[in-house]
Design a protein around this motif. Structure first.
Motif, PDB file in Angstrom:
ATOM      1  N   ARG A  65      21.015 -28.650  -9.372  1.00 12.58           N
ATOM      2  CA  ARG A  65      21.524 -29.243 -10.698  1.00 12.58           C
ATOM      3  C   ARG A  65      22.784 -30.029 -10.725  1.00 12.58           C
ATOM      4  O   ARG A  65      23.075 -30.518 -11.648  1.00 12.58           O
ATOM      5  N   THR A  66      23.374 -30.186  -9.406  1.00 13.31           N
ATOM      6  CA  THR A  66      24.490 -31.104  -9.216  1.00 13.31           C
ATOM      7  C   THR A  66      24.298 -32.274  -8.662  1.00 13.31           C
ATOM      8  O   THR A  66      24.967 -33.087  -8.470  1.00 13.31           O
ATOM      9  N   ILE A  67      22.865 -32.490  -8.149  1.00 11.67           N
ATOM     10  CA  ILE A  67      22.601 -33.830  -7.468  1.00 11.67           C
ATOM     11  C   ILE A  67      22.677 -34.957  -8.508  1.00 11.67           C
ATOM     12  O   ILE A  67      22.670 -34.926  -9.645  1.00 11.67           O
ATOM     13  N   GLY A  68      23.473 -36.016  -8.021  1.00  8.21           N
ATOM     14  CA  GLY A  68      23.837 -37.173  -8.886  1.00  8.21           C
ATOM     15  C   GLY A  68      25.476 -37.104  -9.361  1.00  8.21           C
ATOM     16  O   GLY A  68      25.577 -38.160  -9.862  1.00  8.21           O
ATOM     17  N   GLU A  69      25.938 -36.120  -9.263  1.00  3.53           N
ATOM     18  CA  GLU A  69      27.266 -35.806  -9.763  1.00  3.53           C
ATOM     19  C   GLU A  69      28.441 -36.518  -8.712  1.00  3.53           C
ATOM     20  O   GLU A  69      28.258 -36.546  -7.937  1.00  3.53           O
ATOM     21  N   PRO A  70      29.219 -37.316  -9.430  1.00  2.00           N
ATOM     22  CA  PRO A  70      29.724 -37.398 -11.212  1.00  2.00           C
ATOM     23  C   PRO A  70      28.826 -38.382 -11.794  1.00  2.00           C
ATOM     24  O   PRO A  70      29.318 -38.545 -12.937  1.00  2.00           O
ATOM     25  N   ALA A  71      28.223 -39.214 -10.954  1.00  2.00           N
ATOM     26  CA  ALA A  71      27.544 -40.209 -11.718  1.00  2.00           C
ATOM     27  C   ALA A  71      26.601 -39.762 -12.984  1.00  2.00           C
ATOM     28  O   ALA A  71      26.603 -40.630 -13.929  1.00  2.00           O
ATOM     29  N   LEU A  72      25.828 -38.712 -12.647  1.00  2.00           N
ATOM     30  CA  LEU A  72      24.962 -38.190 -13.412  1.00  2.00           C
ATOM     31  C   LEU A  72      25.623 -36.698 -13.819  1.00  2.00           C
ATOM     32  O   LEU A  72      26.186 -35.997 -13.292  1.00  2.00           O
ATOM     33  N   PRO A  73      25.631 -36.140 -15.550  1.00  2.00           N
ATOM     34  CA  PRO A  73      25.980 -35.295 -15.740  1.00  2.00           C
ATOM     35  C   PRO A  73      25.141 -33.950 -15.027  1.00  2.00           C
ATOM     36  O   PRO A  73      24.273 -34.260 -14.626  1.00  2.00           O
ATOM     37  N   TYR A  74      25.653 -32.878 -15.250  1.00  3.93           N
ATOM     38  CA  TYR A  74      25.039 -31.597 -14.514  1.00  3.93           C
ATOM     39  C   TYR A  74      23.697 -31.362 -14.914  1.00  3.93           C
ATOM     40  O   TYR A  74      23.414 -31.455 -16.175  1.00  3.93           O
ATOM     41  N   GLY A  75      22.747 -31.294 -14.187  1.00  2.00           N
ATOM     42  CA  GLY A  75      21.479 -30.914 -14.619  1.00  2.00           C
ATOM     43  C   GLY A  75      20.568 -32.276 -14.865  1.00  2.00           C
ATOM     44  O   GLY A  75      19.262 -31.968 -15.084  1.00  2.00           O
ATOM     45  N   VAL A  76      21.202 -33.203 -15.178  1.00  4.48           N
ATOM     46  CA  VAL A  76      20.238 -34.419 -15.396  1.00  4.48           C
ATOM     47  C   VAL A  76      19.171 -34.851 -14.513  1.00  4.48           C
ATOM     48  O   VAL A  76      18.363 -35.345 -14.857  1.00  4.48           O
ATOM     49  N   PHE A  77      19.621 -34.813 -13.241  1.00  5.31           N
ATOM     50  CA  PHE A  77      18.614 -35.358 -12.093  1.00  5.31           C
ATOM     51  C   PHE A  77      17.500 -34.515 -12.114  1.00  5.31           C
ATOM     52  O   PHE A  77      16.276 -35.184 -11.961  1.00  5.31           O
ATOM     53  N   LEU A  78      17.691 -33.187 -12.515  1.00  7.52           N
ATOM     54  CA  LEU A  78      16.311 -32.377 -12.544  1.00  7.52           C
ATOM     55  C   LEU A  78      15.569 -32.791 -13.537  1.00  7.52           C
ATOM     56  O   LEU A  78      14.446 -32.704 -13.748  1.00  7.52           O
ATOM     57  N   TRP A  79      16.109 -33.286 -14.815  1.00  8.78           N
ATOM     58  CA  TRP A  79      15.383 -33.855 -15.908  1.00  8.78           C
ATOM     59  C   TRP A  79      14.723 -34.914 -15.645  1.00  8.78           C
ATOM     60  O   TRP A  79      13.614 -35.407 -15.839  1.00  8.78           O
ATOM     61  N   ILE A  80      15.281 -35.939 -14.940  1.00  9.48           N
ATOM     62  CA  ILE A  80      14.744 -37.346 -14.525  1.00  9.48           C
ATOM     63  C   ILE A  80      13.637 -36.988 -13.516  1.00  9.48           C
ATOM     64  O   ILE A  80      12.565 -37.514 -13.692  1.00  9.48           O
ATOM     65  N   MET A  81      13.742 -36.073 -12.474  1.00  6.09           N
ATOM     66  CA  MET A  81      12.526 -35.861 -11.651  1.00  6.09           C
ATOM     67  C   MET A  81      11.527 -34.981 -12.496  1.00  6.09           C
ATOM     68  O   MET A  81      10.249 -35.358 -12.079  1.00  6.09           O
ATOM     69  N   ARG A  82      11.775 -34.190 -13.695  1.00  4.54           N
ATOM     70  CA  ARG A  82      10.610 -33.591 -14.224  1.00  4.54           C
ATOM     71  C   ARG A  82       9.793 -34.734 -14.917  1.00  4.54           C
ATOM     72  O   ARG A  82       8.514 -34.582 -15.169  1.00  4.54           O
ATOM     73  N   VAL A  83      10.434 -35.509 -15.495  1.00  4.97           N
ATOM     74  CA  VAL A  83      10.001 -36.797 -16.392  1.00  4.97           C
ATOM     75  C   VAL A  83       9.124 -37.599 -15.399  1.00  4.97           C
ATOM     76  O   VAL A  83       7.831 -37.854 -15.882  1.00  4.97           O
ATOM     77  N   GLY A  84       9.624 -37.825 -14.335  1.00  6.03           N
ATOM     78  CA  GLY A  84       8.772 -38.611 -13.203  1.00  6.03           C
ATOM     79  C   GLY A  84       7.612 -37.983 -13.014  1.00  6.03           C
ATOM     80  O   GLY A  84       6.573 -38.417 -12.721  1.00  6.03           O
TER      81      GLY A  84
END
Length: 232
Positions: A65-84
């Motif tokens: 859930r921290t992947i991409g921080e601080p460029a991405l907010p907490y948990g956003v990477f997981l949602w991007i991956m889920r949508v993909g």
């Protein structure tokens, strides 16, 4: 005489022409299928952290859930991956269904007996295996991601959720059957995808079989570990 001018048919875009072609659909199936295989392999490796204990698995789940921080907010990477992943699955299934319908319409003459047996087994494996996996994925998300299908679900504690889940015998049956179907799907699908992308030969079949065994075995290790007490 009519003075109306005929309206020329609207030309499809290059993307539209690619999608409507048989090779286009097969390519989409191949690329999305290989992308899903890569995800499955990574997901399988993450799941195996359950054998290292609660701290390691839960720390890994929190790290995702921290992947991409601080460029991405907490948990956003997981949602991007889920949508993909959802997009890849939808494209994969849509292309598979449309190709199956197209193939059925284009083949009015039945196979000879030996050809039919081989073709029917491969087709049935991919068709029914794919349908089974689609249902399983929905149930898996409700079970271990959302938690509505797991009465003992604890948010933020995947180690506990896994033990609670695989401590129920019928849950293990569902997972084992689905994972065996996954193995068959991967074995045939990997070879088919590679052939579509221009790679063929016995080596590809071997690689596909190894990939299927490794991923299926890796996922099966978790419920088996819980059932046998290796994970407790």
């Amino acid at each position: 005489m009519s003075t109306e001018l005929a309206v020329p048919p609207r030309k499809r875009s290059s993307v539209g022409r690619f999608w409507t072609s048989t090779i286009g659909k097969k390519t989409v199936m191949a690329v999305t299928g290989l992308a899903l295989v890569a995800f499955l392999f990574a997901h399988m490796l993450g799941n195996l952290k359950v054998f290292l204990g609660a701290a390691d698995l839960n720390e890994y789940a929190a790290w995702l859930r921290t992947i991409g921080e601080p460029a991405l907010p907490y948990g956003v990477f997981l949602w991007i991956m889920r949508v993909g992943l959802v997009v890849a699955v939808v494209l994969h299934i849509t292309a598979a269904v449309q190709l199956s319908i197209r193939d059925r319409r284009a083949r009015p003459v039945r196979y000879a007996h030996s050809q039919r047996a081989r073709a029917s087994f491969a087709t049935s494996t991919m068709r029914w295996g794919g349908a089974t996996l689609a249902v399983y994925v929905v149930w898996h998300i409700l079970d271990l991601t959302v938690g509505v299908a797991n009465r003992d679900f604890v948010d933020g504690d995947p180690y506990h959720n896994i033990l609670a889940d695989f401590g129920v015998w019928w849950v293990n049956v569902i997972y084992i059957v689905a994972l065996l179907m996954l193995g068959l799907h991967l074995n045939h699908g990997f070879w088919s995808a590679a052939r579509t992308l221009g790679v063929a030969g016995n080596a590809v079949r071997t690689v596909g079989a190894v990939v299927a065994v490794v991923i299926t075995g890796g996922f099966l290790a978790v419920p088996i570990g819980v059932m046998t007490g290796l994970v407790a």
